[in-house]
Every structure is written in structure tokens, then in C-alpha cells.
Design a protein around this motif. Structure first.
Motif, PDB file in Angstrom:
ATOM      1  N   TRP A 131      56.924 103.381 -40.068  1.00 58.48           N
ATOM      2  CA  TRP A 131      56.822 104.420 -39.939  1.00 58.48           C
ATOM      3  C   TRP A 131      57.640 105.080 -39.605  1.00 58.48           C
ATOM      4  O   TRP A 131      58.923 104.417 -38.712  1.00 58.48           O
ATOM      5  CB  TRP A 131      55.385 104.738 -39.585  1.00 58.48           C
ATOM      6  CG  TRP A 131      54.041 104.372 -40.698  1.00 58.48           C
ATOM      7  CD1 TRP A 131      53.647 103.404 -40.225  1.00 58.48           C
ATOM      8  CD2 TRP A 131      53.739 105.581 -41.537  1.00 58.48           C
ATOM      9  NE1 TRP A 131      52.687 103.093 -40.716  1.00 58.48           N
ATOM     10  CE2 TRP A 131      52.548 104.788 -41.673  1.00 58.48           C
ATOM     11  CE3 TRP A 131      54.148 106.722 -41.766  1.00 58.48           C
ATOM     12  CZ2 TRP A 131      51.959 104.986 -42.834  1.00 58.48           C
ATOM     13  CZ3 TRP A 131      52.907 107.105 -43.037  1.00 58.48           C
ATOM     14  CH2 TRP A 131      52.317 106.308 -43.388  1.00 58.48           C
ATOM     15  N   GLN A 132      58.275 106.420 -40.431  1.00 62.00           N
ATOM     16  CA  GLN A 132      58.562 107.340 -39.547  1.00 62.00           C
ATOM     17  C   GLN A 132      58.171 108.070 -38.175  1.00 62.00           C
ATOM     18  O   GLN A 132      57.314 108.496 -38.988  1.00 62.00           O
ATOM     19  CB  GLN A 132      59.997 107.953 -40.082  1.00 62.00           C
ATOM     20  CG  GLN A 132      60.817 107.536 -40.333  1.00 62.00           C
ATOM     21  CD  GLN A 132      61.828 107.720 -41.686  1.00 62.00           C
ATOM     22  OE1 GLN A 132      61.650 108.699 -41.800  1.00 62.00           O
ATOM     23  NE2 GLN A 132      62.177 107.109 -43.079  1.00 62.00           N
ATOM     24  N   VAL A 133      58.534 108.942 -37.621  1.00 60.56           N
ATOM     25  CA  VAL A 133      57.210 109.009 -36.219  1.00 60.56           C
ATOM     26  C   VAL A 133      57.465 110.431 -35.394  1.00 60.56           C
ATOM     27  O   VAL A 133      59.160 110.097 -34.840  1.00 60.56           O
ATOM     28  CB  VAL A 133      56.420 108.251 -35.739  1.00 60.56           C
ATOM     29  CG1 VAL A 133      55.572 107.479 -36.014  1.00 60.56           C
ATOM     30  CG2 VAL A 133      57.152 107.195 -34.738  1.00 60.56           C
ATOM     31  N   TYR A 134      57.345 111.438 -35.360  1.00 57.38           N
ATOM     32  CA  TYR A 134      57.319 112.450 -34.122  1.00 57.38           C
ATOM     33  C   TYR A 134      56.727 113.167 -34.178  1.00 57.38           C
ATOM     34  O   TYR A 134      55.234 112.870 -34.380  1.00 57.38           O
ATOM     35  CB  TYR A 134      58.972 113.130 -35.203  1.00 57.38           C
ATOM     36  CG  TYR A 134      58.469 113.947 -36.239  1.00 57.38           C
ATOM     37  CD1 TYR A 134      58.025 115.493 -36.214  1.00 57.38           C
ATOM     38  CD2 TYR A 134      58.329 113.403 -37.286  1.00 57.38           C
ATOM     39  CE1 TYR A 134      57.593 116.040 -37.315  1.00 57.38           C
ATOM     40  CE2 TYR A 134      57.698 114.166 -38.726  1.00 57.38           C
ATOM     41  CZ  TYR A 134      57.565 114.824 -38.489  1.00 57.38           C
ATOM     42  OH  TYR A 134      57.904 115.627 -40.131  1.00 57.38           O
ATOM     43  N   LEU A 188      56.990 111.169 -50.764  1.00 49.75           N
ATOM     44  CA  LEU A 188      56.851 111.878 -49.582  1.00 49.75           C
ATOM     45  C   LEU A 188      55.117 111.563 -49.410  1.00 49.75           C
ATOM     46  O   LEU A 188      54.396 111.687 -50.063  1.00 49.75           O
ATOM     47  CB  LEU A 188      57.429 113.136 -49.266  1.00 49.75           C
ATOM     48  CG  LEU A 188      57.138 113.361 -48.035  1.00 49.75           C
ATOM     49  CD1 LEU A 188      57.712 112.879 -46.786  1.00 49.75           C
ATOM     50  CD2 LEU A 188      56.824 114.572 -47.810  1.00 49.75           C
ATOM     51  N   ILE A 189      55.197 110.187 -48.203  1.00 48.09           N
ATOM     52  CA  ILE A 189      53.770 110.625 -47.124  1.00 48.09           C
ATOM     53  C   ILE A 189      53.998 110.996 -46.247  1.00 48.09           C
ATOM     54  O   ILE A 189      54.770 110.467 -45.274  1.00 48.09           O
ATOM     55  CB  ILE A 189      53.399 109.341 -47.745  1.00 48.09           C
ATOM     56  CG1 ILE A 189      52.824 108.246 -48.984  1.00 48.09           C
ATOM     57  CG2 ILE A 189      52.076 108.864 -46.998  1.00 48.09           C
ATOM     58  CD1 ILE A 189      52.688 107.307 -49.501  1.00 48.09           C
ATOM     59  N   LEU A 190      53.140 112.372 -46.164  1.00 47.69           N
ATOM     60  CA  LEU A 190      53.257 113.093 -44.449  1.00 47.69           C
ATOM     61  C   LEU A 190      51.270 112.621 -44.425  1.00 47.69           C
ATOM     62  O   LEU A 190      51.086 113.228 -44.764  1.00 47.69           O
ATOM     63  CB  LEU A 190      53.767 114.370 -44.769  1.00 47.69           C
ATOM     64  CG  LEU A 190      53.747 115.423 -43.602  1.00 47.69           C
ATOM     65  CD1 LEU A 190      55.404 114.978 -42.943  1.00 47.69           C
ATOM     66  CD2 LEU A 190      54.476 116.473 -43.777  1.00 47.69           C
ATOM     67  N   ASN A 247      44.357 113.369 -41.474  1.00 45.86           N
ATOM     68  CA  ASN A 247      45.320 114.336 -42.786  1.00 45.86           C
ATOM     69  C   ASN A 247      45.956 114.199 -43.360  1.00 45.86           C
ATOM     70  O   ASN A 247      46.861 112.639 -42.484  1.00 45.86           O
ATOM     71  CB  ASN A 247      45.221 116.035 -41.855  1.00 45.86           C
ATOM     72  CG  ASN A 247      44.132 116.610 -41.712  1.00 45.86           C
ATOM     73  OD1 ASN A 247      43.065 116.669 -41.878  1.00 45.86           O
ATOM     74  ND2 ASN A 247      44.254 118.047 -40.713  1.00 45.86           N
ATOM     75  N   ALA A 248      46.531 114.264 -44.283  1.00 47.30           N
ATOM     76  CA  ALA A 248      47.472 114.058 -45.104  1.00 47.30           C
ATOM     77  C   ALA A 248      48.543 114.173 -46.075  1.00 47.30           C
ATOM     78  O   ALA A 248      46.970 114.698 -46.895  1.00 47.30           O
ATOM     79  CB  ALA A 248      48.048 112.206 -44.913  1.00 47.30           C
ATOM     80  N   LEU A 249      49.371 113.917 -47.053  1.00 47.69           N
ATOM     81  CA  LEU A 249      50.023 114.394 -48.091  1.00 47.69           C
ATOM     82  C   LEU A 249      50.524 113.166 -49.158  1.00 47.69           C
ATOM     83  O   LEU A 249      51.325 112.564 -48.377  1.00 47.69           O
ATOM     84  CB  LEU A 249      50.374 116.102 -48.172  1.00 47.69           C
ATOM     85  CG  LEU A 249      51.637 115.739 -48.109  1.00 47.69           C
ATOM     86  CD1 LEU A 249      52.724 115.737 -48.634  1.00 47.69           C
ATOM     87  CD2 LEU A 249      51.473 117.096 -47.278  1.00 47.69           C
ATOM     88  N   ILE A 250      50.162 112.925 -50.245  1.00 45.75           N
ATOM     89  CA  ILE A 250      51.242 112.343 -51.309  1.00 45.75           C
ATOM     90  C   ILE A 250      52.007 113.271 -51.965  1.00 45.75           C
ATOM     91  O   ILE A 250      51.144 113.723 -53.074  1.00 45.75           O
ATOM     92  CB  ILE A 250      50.582 111.347 -51.363  1.00 45.75           C
ATOM     93  CG1 ILE A 250      50.196 110.534 -50.674  1.00 45.75           C
ATOM     94  CG2 ILE A 250      51.538 110.251 -52.307  1.00 45.75           C
ATOM     95  CD1 ILE A 250      48.119 109.492 -50.735  1.00 45.75           C
ATOM     96  N   HIS A 300      56.840 109.354 -44.523  1.00 44.51           N
ATOM     97  CA  HIS A 300      57.568 108.293 -44.796  1.00 44.51           C
ATOM     98  C   HIS A 300      58.524 108.572 -46.646  1.00 44.51           C
ATOM     99  O   HIS A 300      57.502 108.632 -47.546  1.00 44.51           O
ATOM    100  CB  HIS A 300      58.094 107.091 -45.241  1.00 44.51           C
ATOM    101  CG  HIS A 300      59.306 105.757 -45.523  1.00 44.51           C
ATOM    102  ND1 HIS A 300      60.192 106.039 -46.249  1.00 44.51           N
ATOM    103  CD2 HIS A 300      59.399 104.906 -43.995  1.00 44.51           C
ATOM    104  CE1 HIS A 300      60.590 104.787 -45.954  1.00 44.51           C
ATOM    105  NE2 HIS A 300      60.547 104.166 -44.803  1.00 44.51           N
ATOM    106  N   PRO A 301      59.325 109.399 -46.125  1.00 43.48           N
ATOM    107  CA  PRO A 301      59.877 109.616 -47.815  1.00 43.48           C
ATOM    108  C   PRO A 301      60.580 109.034 -48.564  1.00 43.48           C
ATOM    109  O   PRO A 301      61.151 108.043 -47.615  1.00 43.48           O
ATOM    110  CB  PRO A 301      61.522 110.731 -47.456  1.00 43.48           C
ATOM    111  CG  PRO A 301      62.050 110.172 -46.168  1.00 43.48           C
ATOM    112  CD  PRO A 301      60.358 109.817 -45.174  1.00 43.48           C
TER     113      PRO A 301
END
Length: 353
Positions: A291-294, A314-316, A323-326, A304-305
């Protein structure tokens, strides 16, 4: 008094329902406008709120005649979202003590016996390996072993510096290691240990046994990319970009991941994967394990784009709130971050997130 209580409850329920309907309508209108404005032929979106699916929809069409609408089960090339599945596969093997994060990769693949690169270096893109080896068409029949030989020949002194450099090669090597230690092909391992437990029944990989293709064709500014210019299907690149999936299937997997479900990994392992490990060259973003995290406003974000010629994804995710979006699209010119920001703004303004 009883009637008054029922009226109040009904009023609250109706207002909550009305608000949800309004939010969904605003999301749909906003996303469709962005799609049309940017000439994106097909787009699918899923939103997860507090760990549960709250919105799922397809936009546009998957055929040239605009007769087959995109839906939640439409298959796309997910590109680098695939890396998250490779990372989870690695961590499953770490849990079983078959792999060790700080072990040198030469312990698992003798070709790399002279290298100081570790499993963790590959997971965090800090091996120093660049993407000098590109995918080739499947009909050239490049094997995993011949791909690894090419990687060995291309290694530079940078691999001794352990510098951050985002590279598909890192995850392609991890895929080869998964195959070497599990006695299964990379594709078989992921299918058996992640896709099946996550109920991702329509997802898969193009490989030597299965000519598995997406429903959508790659495009740029609304035009299908000529076949000769399309990103090749290369078995060696399945661990970094090969997963073909839908927002429906990905939402099953992401819900389990956000919940820390034991059918894939232990709760502590999920958390470990989100811990910052290596500073990237992208501002305040760090690499976790895959994962890319911040952080934004003290809120932890994992993302991860994905991007290959003709597809952007994109997954955020917001792990604490679940919560999340795809986002899956078949267009190279998709404004992913504008779409993510639009969704986030709408949901936060409505107090849905």
C-alpha cells in the motif's frame, strides 16, 4: 404518545432515506459529467461506507455502438491494483513462516544469490531495481525464468543503494518467489488463497491455460488504441498488473480487507501492511507493504492507483473509518484524482463519510 413516537421515527427514517437518495443522485450526475467531459467510454465506481457497500454503478458503454451499458460486473484490466494482491499473498506466506520479510531473495531464487535485496525491499519499491525490462506479447512465449534472467542482466549498482524507485519488476520478482515456494503458479496461488475466499468469482488472469480478457477495450480520448500499441499480456507481469476484475468483485475483497477478515490475513498483518516503511518521491506519501500510505487532517489514507496504456484505476481507502472507493476505467486520460476528490467532497458534505 405512541402515534407521536411513530411519526417522529418515520420522519427521521424518511429524511435519512431522502438524504441518501439525494447523495446518490448527486454522485451519479457528477460522475457522469466527468466521464462525458473526458471522453471515457466505460467507467465503474464502488463506494464503501463504514465497511458496507453504499454505492455501486457503471457508466457509459463497453461497445462501439453504445448498446452494451457498463455495469458493476464489467471486467477491466486493473493494472497496478494487482500489486495489492501480490502483497497480500506474500504476507500470507510470511504468516506461515515460509517467507521472511528481511530475508535476501537469493534464499528463494538462487539466481539472485549475489544480491542483497530482501523481500521487504521489493514490497516497498526500495530495491533500486528500475523498470528496464518491458512486457512482451504472449505469442513470444517468454517464460518466467527467461524474464528473471533478463532482470539479472539488467541489475545496476543502484540495487546496492536501496533507493526508492517505483518499479513493476519488484512485484514480478515477488510473483516468481510466490510460485517458487508454494509449488503453485502465481495465478493459482492467488486464485486459491485470495480470489476464492473473497468471492471474486469473475476475476482472473490471462495465462498459458486461460486466455482471460476484460470486457472493455483500451482507449485514449474516446478512441480505441490500435492493437499494435496496446499493452501486451505477459505472464511475467501478472503480479504487477495482470488482474482482470470488476468493481463488484473488488468490493468483496476490499470489505474483507478493511474489516481485517481472517479468511485472508490476520488482523495484525493488515495493520502492519499500512505502517509507513519507506518515504517515496511523491511528497508526504510513504510505502507500506504494498500500500501507499499518508495522512490528511490526521486521517490515515491508503491507496493504490493503476495505469497501463488504455486503462486507469484507483483504490482509495480510509482504514480507520472503513470508508473506501474503487474506480475502474478503460481510458488513459481519466482524471482519477478529480473523481476521487469529487466523491469525497460530496460524501463529507452530506455527512455520509
Amino acid at each position: 404518545m405512541h402515534k407521536l413516537f411513530l411519526i417522529v421515527i418515520f420522519s427521521i427514517s424518511f429524511n435519512a432515506f431522502a438524504n441518501t437518495v439525494n447523495v446518490q443522485e448527486e454522485l451519479t450526475a457528477t460522475l457522469e459529467n466527468i466521464r462525458i467531459k473526458n471522453d471515457i467510454p466505460a467507467m465503474s465506481v464502488t463506494i464503501i461506507t463504514s465497511g458496507e457497500l453504499s454505492y455501486i454503478r457503471g457508466f457509459g458503454f463497453i461497445d462501439d455502438e453504445d448498446k452494451k451499458p457498463t455495469n458493476s460486473e464489467t471486467l477491466f484490466r486493473t493494472a497496478s491494483i494487482s500489486k495489492l494482491f501480490t502483497a497480500q499473498a506474500v504476507m500470507q506466506l510470511v504468516e506461515k513462516n515460509i517467507l521472511k520479510l528481511n530475508e535476501k531473495i537469493g534464499h528463494y531464487i538462487p539466481r539472485f544469490q549475489d544480491s542483497n535485496i530482501t523481500i521487504k525491499d521489493l514490497l516497498t519499491h526500495s530495491s533500486g531495481i528500475s523498470d528496464s525490462i518491458k512486457p512482451v506479447n504472449f505469442d513470444k512465449q517468454r517464460t518466467i525464468n527467461s524474464y528473471l534472467d533478463s532482470v539479472i542482466q539488467s541489475l545496476s549498482k543502484n540495487t546496492e543503494n536501496k533507493i526508492f524507485e517505483y518499479s513493476d519488476t519488484n512485484f514480478n520478482i515477488l510473483g516468481a518467489i510466490i510460485g517458487a515456494v508454494s509449488d503453485l503458479s502465481y495465478e493459482e496461488y492467488v486464485y486459491k488463497n485470495i480470489l476464492t475466499p473473497a468471492n471474486m468469482n469473475k476475476s482472473g488472469f490471462f495465462n498459458s491455460d486461460t486466455y482471460y480478457f476484460p470486457d472493455t477495450k483500451p482507449t485514449y480520448k474516446g478512441k480505441i488504441i490500435a492493437k499494435i500499441d496496446q499493452r501486451p499480456y505477459d505472464l511475467s507481469f501478472n503480479p504487477s498488473e495482470g488482474l482482470i476484475s470488476s468493481v463488484q468483485d473488488l468490493s468483496h475483497w476490499l470489505k474483507l480487507t478493511l474489516a481485517g477478515d481472517s479468511s485472508i490475513l490476520k488482523k495484525q498483518t493488515y495493520k502492519h501492511m499500512l505502517e509507513p516503511q519507506v518515504k517515496t518521491s511523491w511528497g508526504e506519501i510513504h510505502m507500506g507493504l504494498g500500500w501507499q500510505v499518508y495522512k490528511s487532517s490526521n486521517e490515515k489514507i491508503a491507496r493504490h492507483p493503476g495505469s497501463i496504456r488504455g486503462y486507469k484505476t484507483l483504490i482509495l481507502a480510509f482504514p480507520d473509518s472503513k470508508n473506501a472507493l474503487i474506480l475502474l476505467t478503460n481510458s488513459s486520460n481519466t482524471p482519477r484524482w478529480e473523481i476521487a476528490q469529487s466523491i469525497t467532497n460530496i460524501l463529507k458534505q452530506s455527512a455520509e463519510w
